[in-house]
Design a protein around this motif. Structure first.
Motif, short mmCIF file in Angstrom:
data_model
loop_
_atom_site.label_atom_id
_atom_site.label_comp_id
_atom_site.label_asym_id
_atom_site.label_seq_id
_atom_site.Cartn_x
_atom_site.Cartn_y
_atom_site.Cartn_z
N GLY A 125 1.16 -1.06 0.12
CA GLY A 125 0.03 0.08 -0.13
C GLY A 125 0.99 1.12 -0.03
N MET A 126 1.79 1.22 0.98
CA MET A 126 2.87 2.53 0.81
C MET A 126 3.63 2.62 -0.35
N ASP A 127 4.07 1.28 -1.01
CA ASP A 127 4.77 1.36 -2.35
C ASP A 127 4.10 2.20 -3.43
N GLN A 128 2.41 1.48 -3.55
CA GLN A 128 1.50 2.25 -4.38
C GLN A 128 1.36 3.45 -4.33
N ALA A 129 1.30 4.16 -2.94
CA ALA A 129 1.12 5.40 -2.57
C ALA A 129 2.31 6.43 -3.03
N GLY A 130 3.61 5.78 -3.02
CA GLY A 130 4.95 6.42 -3.57
C GLY A 130 4.77 6.42 -4.91
N GLU A 131 4.26 5.37 -5.78
CA GLU A 131 4.31 5.36 -7.12
C GLU A 131 3.33 6.58 -7.66
N LEU A 179 15.93 9.11 1.31
CA LEU A 179 16.11 10.32 0.27
C LEU A 179 17.33 10.38 -0.18
N THR A 180 17.55 10.12 -1.48
CA THR A 180 18.90 10.16 -2.17
C THR A 180 19.84 11.57 -1.65
N THR A 181 18.82 12.56 -1.25
CA THR A 181 19.73 13.71 -0.65
C THR A 181 20.14 13.50 0.82
N PHE A 203 2.39 9.05 -6.05
CA PHE A 203 3.20 10.41 -5.63
C PHE A 203 4.21 10.50 -6.89
N SER A 204 4.97 9.75 -7.53
CA SER A 204 6.07 9.88 -8.40
C SER A 204 5.29 10.24 -9.58
N SER A 205 3.96 9.85 -10.11
CA SER A 205 3.32 9.96 -11.31
C SER A 205 2.59 11.17 -11.16
N LEU A 235 21.50 3.14 10.43
CA LEU A 235 21.22 4.37 9.95
C LEU A 235 20.15 4.31 8.99
N SER A 236 19.06 4.76 9.04
CA SER A 236 17.98 5.01 7.96
C SER A 236 18.16 6.18 7.10
N ALA A 237 17.99 5.97 5.69
CA ALA A 237 17.81 7.36 4.91
C ALA A 237 16.85 6.83 3.81
N HIS A 271 19.68 12.85 9.87
CA HIS A 271 19.31 14.17 9.85
C HIS A 271 18.84 14.85 8.52
N GLY A 272 17.98 15.36 8.47
CA GLY A 272 16.94 15.98 7.28
C GLY A 272 16.01 15.05 6.71
N ASP A 273 16.08 13.99 7.31
CA ASP A 273 14.86 12.98 6.84
C ASP A 273 14.13 12.60 7.76
N ILE A 274 12.50 12.83 7.69
CA ILE A 274 11.62 12.43 8.58
C ILE A 274 10.77 11.23 8.38
N HIS A 275 11.36 10.32 7.47
CA HIS A 275 10.72 9.23 7.21
C HIS A 275 10.91 8.25 8.29
N GLU A 276 9.69 7.67 8.76
CA GLU A 276 9.90 6.94 10.15
C GLU A 276 9.45 5.60 10.04
N ILE A 277 8.58 5.15 9.24
CA ILE A 277 7.81 3.83 9.24
C ILE A 277 8.91 2.58 9.21
N GLY A 278 9.64 2.75 8.12
CA GLY A 278 10.71 1.64 7.87
C GLY A 278 11.68 1.49 9.05
N LYS A 279 12.18 2.62 9.51
CA LYS A 279 13.22 2.79 10.61
C LYS A 279 12.54 2.10 11.78
N TYR A 299 24.57 -3.74 4.81
CA TYR A 299 23.39 -3.11 4.29
C TYR A 299 22.14 -4.18 4.51
N ALA A 300 21.34 -3.80 4.81
CA ALA A 300 19.96 -4.65 4.87
C ALA A 300 18.91 -3.99 3.91
N PRO A 301 18.18 -4.95 3.00
CA PRO A 301 17.11 -4.34 2.27
C PRO A 301 15.83 -4.02 3.02
CO1 B1M Z 1 8.59 10.63 1.06
N1 B1M Z 1 9.64 10.24 -0.15
N2 B1M Z 1 8.98 12.37 0.87
N3 B1M Z 1 6.97 10.84 2.76
N4 B1M Z 1 7.83 8.92 0.87
C1 B1M Z 1 9.82 8.71 -0.75
C2 B1M Z 1 11.00 7.99 0.19
C3 B1M Z 1 9.84 8.70 -2.32
C4 B1M Z 1 10.49 7.52 -2.82
C5 B1M Z 1 8.37 9.05 -2.54
C6 B1M Z 1 8.50 8.87 -4.44
O1 B1M Z 1 8.58 10.03 -4.85
N5 B1M Z 1 7.98 7.90 -5.01
C7 B1M Z 1 10.53 10.10 -2.40
C8 B1M Z 1 12.11 10.11 -2.45
C9 B1M Z 1 12.90 10.19 -3.67
C10 B1M Z 1 14.29 10.18 -3.53
O2 B1M Z 1 14.92 10.80 -2.69
N6 B1M Z 1 14.90 8.79 -4.12
C11 B1M Z 1 9.98 10.91 -1.26
C12 B1M Z 1 10.14 12.28 -1.37
C13 B1M Z 1 10.54 12.91 -2.56
C14 B1M Z 1 9.73 13.01 -0.01
C15 B1M Z 1 9.72 14.46 0.04
C16 B1M Z 1 10.91 15.09 -0.26
C17 B1M Z 1 8.31 15.17 -0.51
C18 B1M Z 1 8.33 16.61 -0.70
O3 B1M Z 1 8.35 17.22 0.42
N7 B1M Z 1 8.33 17.09 -1.77
C19 B1M Z 1 9.39 14.67 1.76
C20 B1M Z 1 10.96 14.70 2.30
C21 B1M Z 1 10.41 15.00 4.00
C22 B1M Z 1 11.97 14.79 4.51
O4 B1M Z 1 12.24 13.68 5.07
N8 B1M Z 1 12.64 15.85 4.76
C23 B1M Z 1 8.67 13.28 1.97
C24 B1M Z 1 7.64 13.14 3.05
C25 B1M Z 1 6.82 12.36 3.21
C26 B1M Z 1 5.91 12.02 4.42
C27 B1M Z 1 6.18 12.78 5.58
C28 B1M Z 1 4.65 12.49 3.60
C29 B1M Z 1 5.65 10.49 4.46
C30 B1M Z 1 6.44 9.90 5.76
C31 B1M Z 1 5.72 9.68 6.89
C32 B1M Z 1 6.31 9.06 8.11
O5 B1M Z 1 7.26 8.28 7.95
N9 B1M Z 1 5.67 9.27 9.16
C33 B1M Z 1 6.34 9.90 3.21
C34 B1M Z 1 6.21 8.62 2.67
C35 B1M Z 1 5.13 7.74 3.43
C36 B1M Z 1 6.98 8.17 1.53
C37 B1M Z 1 6.58 6.75 0.82
C38 B1M Z 1 5.37 6.78 0.20
C39 B1M Z 1 6.60 5.36 1.80
C40 B1M Z 1 7.85 5.31 2.63
C41 B1M Z 1 7.40 3.98 3.53
O6 B1M Z 1 7.10 4.46 4.81
N10 B1M Z 1 7.55 3.00 3.12
C42 B1M Z 1 7.97 6.60 0.05
C43 B1M Z 1 7.79 5.83 -1.42
C44 B1M Z 1 8.36 4.52 -1.02
O7 B1M Z 1 9.19 4.22 -0.41
N11 B1M Z 1 7.57 3.43 -1.68
C45 B1M Z 1 8.56 8.24 0.10
C46 B1M Z 1 7.32 1.67 3.84
C47 B1M Z 1 8.47 1.27 4.78
C48 B1M Z 1 7.96 0.11 5.35
O8 B1M Z 1 9.43 1.03 3.75
O9 B1M Z 1 10.63 3.01 4.62
O10 B1M Z 1 11.45 1.79 2.60
P1 B1M Z 1 10.89 1.75 3.93
O11 B1M Z 1 11.70 0.82 5.15
C49 B1M Z 1 12.10 -0.62 4.53
C50 B1M Z 1 13.39 -0.69 3.83
O12 B1M Z 1 13.77 0.50 3.19
C51 B1M Z 1 14.10 -1.02 5.13
O13 B1M Z 1 13.40 -1.77 5.89
C52 B1M Z 1 12.24 -1.25 5.81
C53 B1M Z 1 11.19 -2.41 6.32
O14 B1M Z 1 11.29 -3.33 5.48
N12 B1M Z 1 14.98 -0.18 5.84
C54 B1M Z 1 16.24 -0.28 6.51
C55 B1M Z 1 14.52 1.21 6.11
N13 B1M Z 1 15.68 1.56 7.14
C56 B1M Z 1 16.50 0.62 7.21
C57 B1M Z 1 17.71 0.73 7.93
C58 B1M Z 1 18.30 -0.30 7.96
C59 B1M Z 1 18.03 -1.53 7.30
C60 B1M Z 1 16.78 -1.63 6.44
O15 B1M Z 1 19.51 -0.53 8.65
C61 B1M Z 1 19.60 0.57 9.77
#
Ligand code: B1M
Length: 220
Positions: free
Chosen positions: A46-52, A153-155, A54-56, A149-151, A101-109, A198-200
């Motif tokens: 569901g989160m992945d589809q929301a991200g897609e 964003l590419t930035t 957002f991208s589109s 350390l979770s990040a 720092h600079g990154d507020i994504h919380e759920i995966g962490k 690194y872990a996916p």
């Molecule tokens: Co943001 N966001 N977001 N966002 N967001 C992404 C990451 C993005 C890919 C969406 C997109 O464009 N398709 C894109 C990043 C592009 C890039 O840089 N490559 C993006 C962007 C651009 C942004 C903003 C810049 C948007 C804007 O303001 N214009 C902004 C940045 C804010 C900031 O951080 N400064 C922003 C904001 C937000 C919200 C606040 C709205 C919200 C976060 C709410 C919250 O966390 N409370 C949000 C969300 C929800 C997403 C997406 C849709 C979902 C992220 C998520 O929670 N996934 C995301 C798109 C996507 O990832 N599909 C996106 C579910 C979670 C379980 O997965 O976090 O990947 P994930 O964690 C996984 C693995 O990655 C891994 O394990 C986890 C569980 O299996 N993992 C680790 C994570 N950390 C790990 C650490 C480890 C090991 C594994 O070891 C320590």
């Protein structure tokens, strides 16, 4: 039945429908669906589809926020279930974890932190947008075995490297294994910045941590 409830859960997250997400999560757990299956096959898609979307350009920031809130409300129900499966007594080690720092994504962490707790590690979760100095101080004060350390964003990926450098400057680099992750992070990046692993995903994070601590022969 399992497929049906999982795809409805995915849809509930995608639509940011909290009530449906919570109800479906409760029903699924009561029906015997494993917590990790619910996360991997229900919530995360569901989160992945929301991200897609957002991208589109179909979704905007508020859509992402409400999707994230629906996932977090489900996670609040799932987490106690995950933790109740932890029957270990001895601690596997101490983990300090946060989103850089600079990154507020919380759920995966938070999911990674929960998996560490569920697997017998003592976890200090520093939250999101964590200043570099805070990571360094917590590693020192908690005598951590693993720094996670979770990040997302590419930035902000580059901040992972800054933290490793700060650990070296503080004379702590040899004392702790650094694990990096997050959607844009990959194994080659981890190697480039001198991380230990690194872990996916959250399950792999625990496996890789055990590997780098020498507890299991390889990370699989
Ligand atoms: Co943001 N966001 N977001 N966002 N967001 C992404 C990451 C993005 C890919 C969406 C997109 O464009 N398709 C894109 C990043 C592009 C890039 O840089 N490559 C993006 C962007 C651009 C942004 C903003 C810049 C948007 C804007 O303001 N214009 C902004 C940045 C804010 C900031 O951080 N400064 C922003 C904001 C937000 C919200 C606040 C709205 C919200 C976060 C709410 C919250 O966390 N409370 C949000 C969300 C929800 C997403 C997406 C849709 C979902 C992220 C998520 O929670 N996934 C995301 C798109 C996507 O990832 N599909 C996106 C579910 C979670 C379980 O997965 O976090 O990947 P994930 O964690 C996984 C693995 O990655 C891994 O394990 C986890 C569980 O299996 N993992 C680790 C994570 N950390 C790990 C650490 C480890 C090991 C594994 O070891 C320590």
């Amino acid at each position: 039945m399992t497929d049906g409830i999982l795809s409805r859960l995915t849809q509930a997250v995608l639509e940011g429908d909290n009530e449906a997400a919570v109800r479906l999560t409760q029903d699924a757990l009561a029906g015997g669906i494993e917590p990790l299956t619910l996360i991997d096959q229900g919530l995360v898609p569901g989160m992945d589809q929301a991200g897609e979307k957002f991208s589109s350009g179909e979704y905007f920031l508020p859509h992402l926020l409400i999707a994230a809130r629906a996932m977090q409300e489900s996670m609040e129900i799932i987490e106690p279930e995950l933790l109740s499966r932890d029957e270990q007594v001895a601690s596997e080690g101490t983990v300090v974890i946060g989103t850089v720092h600079g990154d507020i994504h919380e759920i995966g962490k938070s999911l990674v932190a929960t998996m560490f707790t569920a697997n017998g590690f003592k976890v200090h979760d520093l939250g999101v947008d964590v200043p570099i100095e805070r990571f360094v101080a917590c590693v020192r004060d908690s005598d951590a075995d693993i720094l996670g350390l979770s990040a997302l964003l590419t930035t902000t990926m580059v901040v992972q490297r800054d933290i490793i450098e700060a650990l070296s400057e503080a004379g702590l680099r040899e004392d702790v294994k650094v694990l990096v992750g997050g959607a844009p992070v990959h194994a080659a990046w981890a190697e480039e910045i001198g991380a230990d692993g690194y872990a996916p995903d959250a399950v792999a994070a625990v496996r890789v941590a055990r590997h780098v601590l020498g507890r299991i022969p390889n990370s699989g």
